[in-house]
Design a protein around this motif. Sequence first.
Motif, short mmCIF file in Angstrom:
data_model
loop_
_atom_site.label_atom_id
_atom_site.label_comp_id
_atom_site.label_asym_id
_atom_site.label_seq_id
_atom_site.Cartn_x
_atom_site.Cartn_y
_atom_site.Cartn_z
N ALA A 118 0.85 -1.18 0.00
CA ALA A 118 0.00 0.00 0.00
C ALA A 118 0.89 1.23 0.00
N GLY A 119 0.31 2.33 -0.42
CA GLY A 119 1.08 3.56 -0.54
C GLY A 119 0.86 4.50 0.63
N PRO A 120 1.15 5.78 0.41
CA PRO A 120 1.10 6.76 1.50
C PRO A 120 -0.27 6.85 2.19
N ARG A 121 -1.35 6.54 1.44
CA ARG A 121 -2.68 6.65 2.04
C ARG A 121 -2.98 5.53 3.03
N ARG A 122 -2.04 4.63 3.19
CA ARG A 122 -2.15 3.55 4.19
C ARG A 122 -2.56 4.08 5.56
N ILE A 123 -2.08 5.28 5.91
CA ILE A 123 -2.33 5.81 7.26
C ILE A 123 -3.80 6.17 7.48
N PRO A 317 5.30 5.42 14.71
CA PRO A 317 5.80 6.68 14.16
C PRO A 317 6.75 7.43 15.09
N SER A 318 6.46 7.47 16.39
CA SER A 318 7.29 8.26 17.29
C SER A 318 8.72 7.70 17.39
N GLU A 319 8.89 6.43 17.04
CA GLU A 319 10.22 5.80 17.11
C GLU A 319 11.00 5.98 15.80
N GLY A 320 10.33 6.46 14.75
CA GLY A 320 10.96 6.56 13.44
C GLY A 320 12.31 7.25 13.44
N PRO A 321 12.40 8.47 13.99
CA PRO A 321 13.68 9.17 13.96
C PRO A 321 14.80 8.42 14.70
N ARG A 322 14.46 7.81 15.84
CA ARG A 322 15.47 7.07 16.61
C ARG A 322 16.00 5.89 15.80
N VAL A 323 15.07 5.13 15.21
CA VAL A 323 15.47 3.96 14.42
C VAL A 323 16.32 4.41 13.23
N ALA A 324 15.90 5.48 12.58
CA ALA A 324 16.65 6.00 11.43
C ALA A 324 18.07 6.37 11.84
N GLU A 325 18.18 7.02 13.00
CA GLU A 325 19.49 7.45 13.48
C GLU A 325 20.40 6.25 13.74
N SER A 326 19.83 5.20 14.36
CA SER A 326 20.62 3.99 14.63
C SER A 326 21.11 3.36 13.34
N ILE A 327 20.23 3.34 12.34
CA ILE A 327 20.60 2.72 11.06
C ILE A 327 21.70 3.53 10.39
N PHE A 337 11.10 8.97 5.09
CA PHE A 337 9.99 8.53 5.93
C PHE A 337 8.65 8.71 5.23
N ASP A 338 7.75 7.75 5.44
CA ASP A 338 6.36 7.92 5.04
C ASP A 338 5.50 7.58 6.27
N TRP A 339 4.19 7.57 6.06
CA TRP A 339 3.25 7.16 7.13
C TRP A 339 3.49 7.91 8.44
N GLY A 340 3.74 9.19 8.33
CA GLY A 340 3.90 10.01 9.53
C GLY A 340 5.13 9.68 10.34
N GLY A 341 6.09 9.02 9.73
CA GLY A 341 7.31 8.62 10.44
C GLY A 341 7.32 7.12 10.72
N GLY A 342 6.21 6.45 10.46
CA GLY A 342 6.09 5.03 10.78
C GLY A 342 6.59 4.08 9.71
N ASP B 112 -1.80 6.48 23.82
CA ASP B 112 -0.64 7.02 23.13
C ASP B 112 -1.10 7.96 22.01
N PHE B 113 -1.24 9.22 22.34
CA PHE B 113 -1.75 10.18 21.36
C PHE B 113 -0.75 10.42 20.23
N ALA B 114 0.54 10.36 20.55
CA ALA B 114 1.55 10.62 19.51
C ALA B 114 1.44 9.59 18.40
N ASN B 115 1.20 8.32 18.79
CA ASN B 115 1.06 7.27 17.77
C ASN B 115 -0.41 6.96 17.47
N ARG B 116 -1.31 7.75 18.02
CA ARG B 116 -2.74 7.67 17.74
C ARG B 116 -3.30 6.26 17.96
#
Lengths: 417, 495
Positions: A118-123, A317-327, A337-342, B112-116
């Motif tokens: 699925a594409g960006p509209r998955r969210i 989504p909230s973990e996206g930046p951390r995971v990206a940084e580790s990689i 990133f897509d899906w709001g960071g997810g 978890d509002f941040a991840n909805r």
Amino acid sequence: MTVTTIKPDSAAQAADAVRWALSEGTPLDVAGSGSKRGLGRPIQTACTLDLSGLSGVVAYEAEELVLTARAGTPMAEILPMLAERRQQLAFEPQDLGPLFGRPEGQGTLGGVVASGLAGPRRISAGSARDHTLGIAGVNGRGDLYKGGGKVVKNVTGYDVPKLMAGSFGTLTALTELTVKVLPAPEDCRTLLLAGREDAGAVAALTAALQSPYDVSGAAHLPAAVAARSDVRAVAAVGGAVTLVRVEGFGPSVTARVAALKEELGADAVLDRDESLVVWREVRDVAYFGPTPSPASAGEGRGGGDDSRHVWKISVQPSEGPRVAESIRWALDAELYFDWGGGLIWAAVAPAADAAAAIRGALGTAGHATLVRAPEDVRIAAEVFHPLPDPVMALSRRVKESFDPCGILNPGRMYAGV
Amino acid sequence: MRMPAPDDGVIARRREIIAALRTIVPGEGVIADESELRAYECDGLTAYRQLPMVVVLPSTVEQVSRVLRTCKEMGVKVVPRGAGTSLSGGALPLADGVLLGMGKFNRILDIDFANRCVVTQPGVTNLGISNAVAHEGFYYAPDPSSQIACTIGGNIAENSGGVHCLKYGLTTNNVLGLEMVLMDGTILRLGGKHLDAGGYDLMGVVTGSEGLLGVVTEVTVRILKKPATARAVLIGFPTSEQGGDCVAAIIAAGIIPGGMEMMDRPAIHAAEDFVHAGYPLDVEALLIVELDGPAAEVDHLIEQVAEIARSKGCCYSRVSTSEEERLSFWAGRKAAFPAVGRISPDYYCMDGTIPRKALPLVLHRMQEMSGRYALRVANVFHAGDGNLHPLILYDANKPGELERAEAFGNDILRLCVEVGGVLTGEHGVGVEKRDLMTDQFDEVDLDQQQRIKCAFDPDGLLNPGKVFPKLHRCAELGRVHIHKGELRFPDIPRF
């Protein structure tokens, strides 16, 4: 009898072919147009079951919001038919052909559902699983059976169609599908935020997705990736670009874009045509494709390096930046990133420890799939995220319940499944 | 409707089984006293009643796992139960079975509002989730009519729907993760706060599996921001056909309303007499179309809907101009079932889905049946997705009326399948529609579904006698018959 490819032109013939393969003990490589052959574990079978002959739309009634088509029907036939009635497959199926160095527009409906993409509209609209209402197909016993229904609301019996979505032909050779179709948006705009680093960008995307403005796309392109866009307004930023899509009826889009622009402090708004191009790039992972698209004006894209391995990483989504940084810290990786960071798409320079580094960065927060890599790499690596033991054991039993002798795409997803 | 014959051998070991359960769940968590068991003898399908052998009310995942494993070892059947609001008999107890009540799992674990999303135990009510996130302007979209009482675990079991489904999806489209326990005690976690659980979509097949595959012990659902505004339009038509045409035209115009409900004349009159919502009484079909979303969008579309209604020959149209008025439009529809309960000693609520274009034919055939069975019928339905709820009016105290009502209901559901629809849109098969499954699916289809059950529950101990009309042993279903020989279609292209 030496048979390398069987190409049935009816469901009954497809069932016959599977029964024959069962009696011969010959596993089948189940394929539609073969456009996603590069996705998943390579399988070695002596025989291909080519379902592209099972083609054609069986029924399409726009007002009923359903379309029934034979599994091998080209998407190139279905999408224009829907567009003519101002409808669409809302889950925005990806066209990954170009990512694998193949032409655009080659997939089939069966392939789209079987790979569960699925594409960006998955969210906001869900995935292929959420739009597959009914199926018919041949299980590994050679039985032609059906599951689900042909109406948009049905809870009769098990939701077998969901199990088909993302099963890569390992459970059933699909012969027919009924999918939910929805109105296509009348208009589309994209808010653009310039120069945000990952964490700030994901915070902005979160704010957009928490708003009551029905955001239907939320992506973030770091500078190197944004520079490859065919949309001049994106490439010309000269830094990272954060994108928020708003779709719907004209007056509604206008009002929501105005409100969001204020709330997010957006720097620009892309018009409809620019939006269509940029979200197609995001959808199809065009930034990591090997060549510029034919439509490209010769600038922008094309910096994609097809020797890199492409990973698809799903995370909260909230973990996206951390995971990206580790990689990034562990590997030579470009990502967006897509899906709001997810959803993180990563193009990684070949490295023996890439899978361990990426999956290590995730921990239990999500899963990572190796989408593009040479065959020898995909034979050696775990292409799909390893499942916890009890889930793996259950998955094996589910596979056996459809395909006890391992006739259909054996090993395409996991060894021995 | 017959249930599998109770196993006398199991019933003879009742004391031993109760003792084993008491070692797992102490104190009042095991109920064996007949007067207390009475509370569990049926769910929302009250026509069928059966005392369970024993009720167990675990409060931890570990206890659920041990209860199931113990029951498996002792060869005892288990019926999972949430709040018991099922309308299809999904939680009907078995005389030789343990009823596993999940009511103590009543805590929300993480908002978890941040991840909805919200992580919750399965015994939390559907509305409880929305209430817990309302202060931040969020809600959980699927809204079954019983949302004040029904639990999210039960919603998973039944894949519950509601008025909002057309736009926001059923339960299955709003679940991100599950923790569940299999009959052998195995604890599994599927999905989570991320999208697209890896591997097979096991969550997809568990949702709506009516308690036959496992017992859900934790759920992660996605939450949405409440729409900024909602307005409704009340539209009356001289014929139900025109009402159906109007619905089709609204969808063809690209509009997917947040809710689109239709009522026929008997339902309109019953509702109006009960709540005085101000419904027109001289129409054959009444449509409530609710548009929700950003104010600019709702104001724009409500005019379009009113215009479409005029073009389809409506004889009554009223657009809500205040929140109070919008709620008054809904008051009658929301009270339709109790309203019908006032004009009839009993009513039987059906639930089938049809392709919407078949609506005039189905309503016409229903009227014929009504005459033949000498029973009145009132109709309310989710017009947008073709999900019918015919209410068959009967009096259980009149000999033969219940049987006639059931026969009438079965005929309606067969008709739904005949016109290309399905037996159930949101209530589930349970025991109620079990014996009609062969009208929608052939033996090959049903065998494949039952093999899926074998993958989860090879001894067939979880909720047997529901959904499938015939019980098969997994060993028998698993046999592969291989016929050596030539292809029947020697002309299949091969190269």
